[in-house]
Design a protein around this motif. Structure first.
Motif, PDB file in Angstrom:
ATOM      1  N   GLU A 294       0.827  -1.220   0.000  1.00  0.00           N
ATOM      2  CA  GLU A 294       0.000   0.000   0.000  1.00  0.00           C
ATOM      3  C   GLU A 294       0.855   1.262   0.000  1.00  0.00           C
ATOM      4  O   GLU A 294       0.387   2.322  -0.380  1.00  0.00           O
ATOM      5  CB  GLU A 294      -0.926   0.035   1.230  1.00  0.00           C
ATOM      6  CG  GLU A 294      -2.083  -0.931   1.193  1.00  0.00           C
ATOM      7  CD  GLU A 294      -1.669  -2.336   1.574  1.00  0.00           C
ATOM      8  OE1 GLU A 294      -0.691  -2.490   2.335  1.00  0.00           O
ATOM      9  OE2 GLU A 294      -2.299  -3.283   1.084  1.00  0.00           O
ATOM     10  N   GLY A 295       2.078   1.137   0.492  1.00  0.00           N
ATOM     11  CA  GLY A 295       2.962   2.293   0.534  1.00  0.00           C
ATOM     12  C   GLY A 295       2.811   3.148   1.781  1.00  0.00           C
ATOM     13  O   GLY A 295       3.456   4.176   1.906  1.00  0.00           O
ATOM     14  N   ASP A 296       1.931   2.725   2.724  1.00  0.00           N
ATOM     15  CA  ASP A 296       1.754   3.550   3.932  1.00  0.00           C
ATOM     16  C   ASP A 296       2.848   3.279   4.964  1.00  0.00           C
ATOM     17  O   ASP A 296       3.066   4.085   5.865  1.00  0.00           O
ATOM     18  CB  ASP A 296       0.368   3.330   4.553  1.00  0.00           C
ATOM     19  CG  ASP A 296       0.118   1.876   4.943  1.00  0.00           C
ATOM     20  OD1 ASP A 296       0.684   0.986   4.289  1.00  0.00           O
ATOM     21  OD2 ASP A 296      -0.645   1.625   5.885  1.00  0.00           O
TER      22      ASP A 296
ATOM     23  N   ILE B  18       4.495   5.087 -12.841  1.00  0.00           N
ATOM     24  CA  ILE B  18       3.812   6.239 -13.460  1.00  0.00           C
ATOM     25  C   ILE B  18       4.707   6.982 -14.462  1.00  0.00           C
ATOM     26  O   ILE B  18       4.364   7.131 -15.610  1.00  0.00           O
ATOM     27  CB  ILE B  18       3.273   7.285 -12.451  1.00  0.00           C
ATOM     28  CG1 ILE B  18       2.571   6.638 -11.285  1.00  0.00           C
ATOM     29  CG2 ILE B  18       2.290   8.211 -13.145  1.00  0.00           C
ATOM     30  CD1 ILE B  18       2.061   7.648 -10.271  1.00  0.00           C
TER      31      ILE B  18
ATOM     32  N   HIS C 283       7.929   4.724  -3.729  1.00  0.00           N
ATOM     33  CA  HIS C 283       6.577   4.464  -3.238  1.00  0.00           C
ATOM     34  C   HIS C 283       5.768   3.778  -4.344  1.00  0.00           C
ATOM     35  O   HIS C 283       5.857   4.180  -5.507  1.00  0.00           O
ATOM     36  CB  HIS C 283       5.922   5.798  -2.854  1.00  0.00           C
ATOM     37  CG  HIS C 283       4.662   5.665  -2.066  1.00  0.00           C
ATOM     38  ND1 HIS C 283       3.482   5.256  -2.637  1.00  0.00           N
ATOM     39  CD2 HIS C 283       4.387   5.885  -0.748  1.00  0.00           C
ATOM     40  CE1 HIS C 283       2.536   5.228  -1.704  1.00  0.00           C
ATOM     41  NE2 HIS C 283       3.065   5.604  -0.552  1.00  0.00           N
TER      42      HIS C 283
ATOM     43  N   SER D 191       2.870   4.047  -5.357  1.00  0.00           N
ATOM     44  CA  SER D 191       2.022   4.963  -6.126  1.00  0.00           C
ATOM     45  C   SER D 191       2.839   5.866  -7.044  1.00  0.00           C
ATOM     46  O   SER D 191       2.288   6.548  -7.914  1.00  0.00           O
ATOM     47  CB  SER D 191       1.213   5.845  -5.176  1.00  0.00           C
ATOM     48  OG  SER D 191       2.067   6.791  -4.556  1.00  0.00           O
TER      49      SER D 191
ATOM     50  N   LYS E  76       4.399   8.500  -5.983  1.00  0.00           N
ATOM     51  CA  LYS E  76       4.290   9.896  -5.505  1.00  0.00           C
ATOM     52  C   LYS E  76       5.511  10.347  -4.696  1.00  0.00           C
ATOM     53  O   LYS E  76       5.686  11.523  -4.451  1.00  0.00           O
ATOM     54  CB  LYS E  76       3.041  10.039  -4.621  1.00  0.00           C
ATOM     55  CG  LYS E  76       1.733   9.660  -5.321  1.00  0.00           C
ATOM     56  CD  LYS E  76       1.199  10.814  -6.134  1.00  0.00           C
ATOM     57  CE  LYS E  76      -0.005  10.423  -6.986  1.00  0.00           C
ATOM     58  NZ  LYS E  76      -1.168  10.022  -6.213  1.00  0.00           N
TER      59      LYS E  76
END
Length: 334
Positions: free
Chosen positions: A21-23, A243, A297, A299, A301
């Motif tokens: 999740e990257g958290d 991305i 990360h 995502s 980001k």
């Protein structure tokens, strides 16, 4: 791009990993500690205490339920992420240099050091996910010894029955997990020791970094070199950004020579390279020693880097990072 500085280790970092999740961000270092942090604000959530030597490597499963770590105390440990409890310990004759979960979390692979008459060995264990996770088998499902140069990094390839390795001589190889036979290899992937190997999330290609001052993108099936990113400093880590088409590289002069050079000469920066055009597009300063490990990360980001200076730096990308015309005039208009 202001970094968040994570101060929780007293010695140099060896590896950092984000969960799926990257958290959460997991960091390991030469001070025997495994730390876990909230990645969005850098708050330390807790530690996993139990190793008696340098912790070389760490990996977390896709559910963030189990954590596996390998250490210079010749042990690989399975931890419960939520509570910090050590669930199981596998013991070996030599140090564990790299561990990795399979894509479905059912297996874990590790590579142990060649030392004191013991050969370098790659072992695959089944992870029993039933119950509380304490009921594991001490016996490996498969064990094999790579012939020739010792393996330094290991992970599962695109097919769960294949193991991908990087070696001291600079070669990368694919092995059949069951038989231990070498399926294919690229002897000249690098000219010096392979220091890091990170696969793209879809496992069709992967990146390696090396002390020969280059990072290379390889096809997972054929092991052919697709792209090369040459620098002027030995590299310790390389990561693929999701991305955006960028590659992140980290390294720097050997730690023992660092005191004789200035920051600028030491080249302690994270380098951003364009994945397709093979051009360097930017650098991020910050560490006071070589960068030993980089993770992006999931995502895309932000990214984190861990250095010889004992710090982990988390960088959140600015808006300009996402708005840049990454293919110049080739950019398709919306």
């Amino acid at each position: 791009m202001r970094p968040i500085l994570l101060q929780g280790h007293e010695r140099s970092l060896t590896q950092i990993r984000y969960n799926a999740e990257g958290d959460l961000l997991f960091s390991v270092s030469k001070d025997q500690l495994i730390n876990v942090w909230y990645s969005h604000n850098g708050e330390r959530l807790g530690t996993y205490d139990g190793h008696n030597g340098t912790v070389w490597t760490v990996d977390v499963d896709s559910e963030t339920r189990f954590l596996v770590s390998g250490s210079a105390d010749n042990c690989m440990k399975l931890w419960e992420v939520a509570t910090g409890k050590c669930l199981y310990t596998w013991e070996f004759p030599t140090a564990v240099k790299r561990v990795a979960f399979s894509e479905d979390d059912s297996q874990v692979v590790c590579v142990t050091e060649q030392r004191m008459g013991h050969q370098c060995a790659i072992r695959i264990f089944r992870v029993n996910r039933e119950g509380d996770g304490r009921d594991q088998s001490q016996d490996a499902l498969f064990t094999f010894n790579p012939i020739g140069s010792k393996a330094t990094v290991v992970t599962f390839a695109h097919d769960p029955s294949l193991i991908l390795t990087g070696h001291e001589s600079g070669k990368v190889a694919l092995w059949d997990a069951k038989t231990g036979e070498e399926v294919s290899s690229n002897e000249h992937a690098h000219r010096d020791v392979v220091t890091d190997l990170q696969v793209h999330p879809d496992r069709t290609y992967f990146i390696t970094s090396s002390k020969d001052k280059t990072a290379r993108l390889h096809d997972t099936r054929t092991l052919d070199v697709i792209k090369t990113y040459p620098t002027e400093t030995p590299l310790n880590s390389a990561a693929i950004a999701p991305i955006r088409p960028y590659i992140l590289l980290g390294g720097g002069q050997e730690a023992m020579n660092v005191t004789t050079t200035s920051l600028r000469q030491g080249k302690f920066e994270t380098r951003f390279w364009h994945k397709v055009f093979e051009e360097e597009v930017g650098r991020v300063k910050g560490h006071f020693g070589p960068i030993n490990t980089i993770a992006v990360h999931p995502s895309g980001k932000s990214y984190a880097s861990g250095g010889e200076d004992g710090f982990v730096r988390v960088h959140n990308f600015d808006e300009t990072y996402f708005k840049a015309r990454i293919y110049g005039d080739l950019e398709p208009d919306d």
